[in-house]
Design a protein around this motif. Structure first.
Motif, PDB file in Angstrom:
ATOM      1  N   ASP A   1      39.434 103.848  13.552  1.00  0.00           N
ATOM      2  CA  ASP A   1      38.158 103.605  13.565  1.00  0.00           C
ATOM      3  C   ASP A   1      37.349 104.924  14.413  1.00  0.00           C
ATOM      4  OD1 ASP A   1      38.512 103.233  16.232  1.00  0.00           O
ATOM      5  OD2 ASP A   1      37.938 101.307  16.182  1.00  0.00           O
ATOM      6  N   GLY A   2      37.926 105.785  15.170  1.00  0.00           N
ATOM      7  CA  GLY A   2      37.197 106.754  15.493  1.00  0.00           C
ATOM      8  C   GLY A   2      36.330 106.520  16.920  1.00  0.00           C
ATOM      9  N   HIS A   3      36.658 105.256  17.396  1.00  0.00           N
ATOM     10  CA  HIS A   3      35.902 104.791  18.623  1.00  0.00           C
ATOM     11  C   HIS A   3      36.916 104.546  19.800  1.00  0.00           C
ATOM     12  CE1 HIS A   3      32.390 104.272  16.055  1.00  0.00           C
ATOM     13  NE2 HIS A   3      33.160 103.242  15.340  1.00  0.00           N
ATOM     14  N   ASN A   4      36.149 104.544  21.098  1.00  0.00           N
ATOM     15  CA  ASN A   4      36.729 104.742  22.234  1.00  0.00           C
ATOM     16  C   ASN A   4      36.604 102.959  22.773  1.00  0.00           C
ATOM     17  OD1 ASN A   4      38.044 105.237  24.566  1.00  0.00           O
ATOM     18  ND2 ASN A   4      36.419 106.849  25.303  1.00  0.00           N
ATOM     19  N   SER A   5      37.361 102.738  23.818  1.00  0.00           N
ATOM     20  CA  SER A   5      37.041 101.536  24.326  1.00  0.00           C
ATOM     21  C   SER A   5      36.827 101.451  25.738  1.00  0.00           C
ATOM     22  CB  SER A   5      38.300 100.515  24.120  1.00  0.00           C
ATOM     23  OG  SER A   5      39.501 101.257  24.737  1.00  0.00           O
ATOM     24  N   TYR A   6      36.223 100.219  26.679  1.00  0.00           N
ATOM     25  CA  TYR A   6      35.963 100.542  27.952  1.00  0.00           C
ATOM     26  C   TYR A   6      36.205  99.211  28.244  1.00  0.00           C
ATOM     27  CZ  TYR A   6      31.198  99.676  26.909  1.00  0.00           C
ATOM     28  OH  TYR A   6      29.866  99.096  26.026  1.00  0.00           O
ATOM     29  N   LEU A   7      36.580  98.856  29.592  1.00  0.00           N
ATOM     30  CA  LEU A   7      36.782  97.541  30.261  1.00  0.00           C
ATOM     31  C   LEU A   7      35.641  97.790  31.535  1.00  0.00           C
ATOM     32  CD1 LEU A   7      38.144  94.986  30.959  1.00  0.00           C
ATOM     33  CD2 LEU A   7      39.474  96.171  32.699  1.00  0.00           C
ATOM     34  N   ARG A   8      34.934  96.658  31.567  1.00  0.00           N
ATOM     35  CA  ARG A   8      33.449  96.497  32.452  1.00  0.00           C
ATOM     36  C   ARG A   8      34.001  95.573  33.403  1.00  0.00           C
ATOM     37  NH1 ARG A   8      27.992  96.582  29.988  1.00  0.00           N
ATOM     38  NH2 ARG A   8      27.966  94.398  30.523  1.00  0.00           N
ATOM     39  N   VAL A   9      33.510  95.692  34.551  1.00  0.00           N
ATOM     40  CA  VAL A   9      33.936  94.963  35.892  1.00  0.00           C
ATOM     41  C   VAL A   9      32.586  95.051  36.484  1.00  0.00           C
ATOM     42  CG1 VAL A   9      35.232  94.398  37.769  1.00  0.00           C
ATOM     43  CG2 VAL A   9      36.262  95.293  35.718  1.00  0.00           C
ATOM     44  N   LYS A  10      32.154  93.812  36.906  1.00  0.00           N
ATOM     45  CA  LYS A  10      30.831  93.571  37.754  1.00  0.00           C
ATOM     46  C   LYS A  10      31.323  92.626  38.950  1.00  0.00           C
ATOM     47  CE  LYS A  10      26.325  92.079  37.315  1.00  0.00           C
ATOM     48  NZ  LYS A  10      25.478  91.426  36.170  1.00  0.00           N
TER      49      LYS A  10
ATOM     50  N   THR B   1      37.621  93.627  18.602  1.00  0.00           N
ATOM     51  CA  THR B   1      37.754  94.406  17.536  1.00  0.00           C
ATOM     52  C   THR B   1      38.001  95.787  18.065  1.00  0.00           C
ATOM     53  OG1 THR B   1      36.587  92.960  16.179  1.00  0.00           O
ATOM     54  CG2 THR B   1      36.975  95.322  15.483  1.00  0.00           C
ATOM     55  N   GLY B   2      39.002  96.618  17.812  1.00  0.00           N
ATOM     56  CA  GLY B   2      39.469  97.665  18.244  1.00  0.00           C
ATOM     57  C   GLY B   2      39.897  98.016  19.656  1.00  0.00           C
ATOM     58  N   ALA B   3      39.981  97.038  20.671  1.00  0.00           N
ATOM     59  CA  ALA B   3      40.566  97.389  21.767  1.00  0.00           C
ATOM     60  C   ALA B   3      41.151  96.170  22.505  1.00  0.00           C
ATOM     61  CB  ALA B   3      39.185  97.617  22.794  1.00  0.00           C
TER      62      ALA B   3
ATOM     63  N   SER C   1      43.862  99.661  25.841  1.00  0.00           N
ATOM     64  CA  SER C   1      44.335 100.449  24.657  1.00  0.00           C
ATOM     65  C   SER C   1      43.163 100.442  23.599  1.00  0.00           C
ATOM     66  CB  SER C   1      45.707  99.587  24.200  1.00  0.00           C
ATOM     67  OG  SER C   1      46.666  99.685  25.291  1.00  0.00           O
ATOM     68  N   ASP C   2      43.301 101.506  22.691  1.00  0.00           N
ATOM     69  CA  ASP C   2      42.591 101.598  21.478  1.00  0.00           C
ATOM     70  C   ASP C   2      43.618 100.943  20.340  1.00  0.00           C
ATOM     71  OD1 ASP C   2      41.561 102.426  19.216  1.00  0.00           O
ATOM     72  OD2 ASP C   2      41.550 104.429  19.464  1.00  0.00           O
ATOM     73  N   ASP C   3      42.881 100.053  19.975  1.00  0.00           N
ATOM     74  CA  ASP C   3      43.839  99.001  18.966  1.00  0.00           C
ATOM     75  C   ASP C   3      43.348  99.291  17.641  1.00  0.00           C
ATOM     76  OD1 ASP C   3      45.651  96.788  18.752  1.00  0.00           O
ATOM     77  OD2 ASP C   3      44.060  95.417  18.087  1.00  0.00           O
ATOM     78  N   ASP C   4      42.649 100.373  17.379  1.00  0.00           N
ATOM     79  CA  ASP C   4      42.309 100.717  15.908  1.00  0.00           C
ATOM     80  C   ASP C   4      42.407 102.317  15.933  1.00  0.00           C
ATOM     81  OD1 ASP C   4      41.627 101.096  13.346  1.00  0.00           O
ATOM     82  OD2 ASP C   4      40.313  99.614  13.186  1.00  0.00           O
ATOM     83  N   HIS C   5      43.470 103.021  15.692  1.00  0.00           N
ATOM     84  CA  HIS C   5      43.300 104.400  15.716  1.00  0.00           C
ATOM     85  C   HIS C   5      42.510 105.007  14.759  1.00  0.00           C
ATOM     86  CE1 HIS C   5      47.347 104.635  18.040  1.00  0.00           C
ATOM     87  NE2 HIS C   5      46.335 103.818  18.623  1.00  0.00           N
TER      88      HIS C   5
END
Length: 116
Positions: free
Chosen positions: A49-58, A16-18, A43-47
């Motif tokens: 909502d006022g929230h940011n996104s991030y991709l996590r890698v481990k 949701t949103g990313a 990409s921010d998929d919901d302009h």
């Protein structure tokens, strides 16, 4: 569990949103410790909502590394992740999240696991 060689493979994740659209590959042993290489658009998929996104890698036994997105925009991702203590990295995980701030929990995709 995805298995990969040194060619590019599709990696599309959404929550949701990313959205992350791109690919991954395992680098050869002689390059970046045989790194897990991720490339694409975060990409921010919901302009609204006022929230940011991030991709996590481990990778291997290391902690999560976050690649931050930008609100209302897409950012290009081209990063390598590797195990410093090994000749090649053999295991990686990815997850996409929407950062909802400190008062609410982030919403994240399922963890995707990769083995060389």
């Amino acid at each position: 569990m995805a298995v990969a060689d040194s060619s590019w493979h599709e990696l599309n994740i959404s929550t949701t949103g990313a959205v992350f659209t791109g690919g991954y590959k395992w680098e050869p042993q002689q390059k970046h410790h045989g790194a897990f290489h991720v490339q694409g658009q975060l990409s921010d998929d919901d302009h609204a909502d006022g929230h940011n996104s991030y991709l996590r890698v481990k990778v291997a036994g290391y902690g999560w590394k976050n690649i931050k997105g930008v609100q209302k925009k897409s950012v290009t991702v081209d990063r390598v992740f590797f195990d410093n203590a090994a000749l090649q990295t053999n295991y990686a995980e990815t997850q996409l999240c929407r950062d909802r701030g400190s008062l609410r929990p982030d919403n994240c995709s399922d963890v995707r696991k990769f083995r060389r």
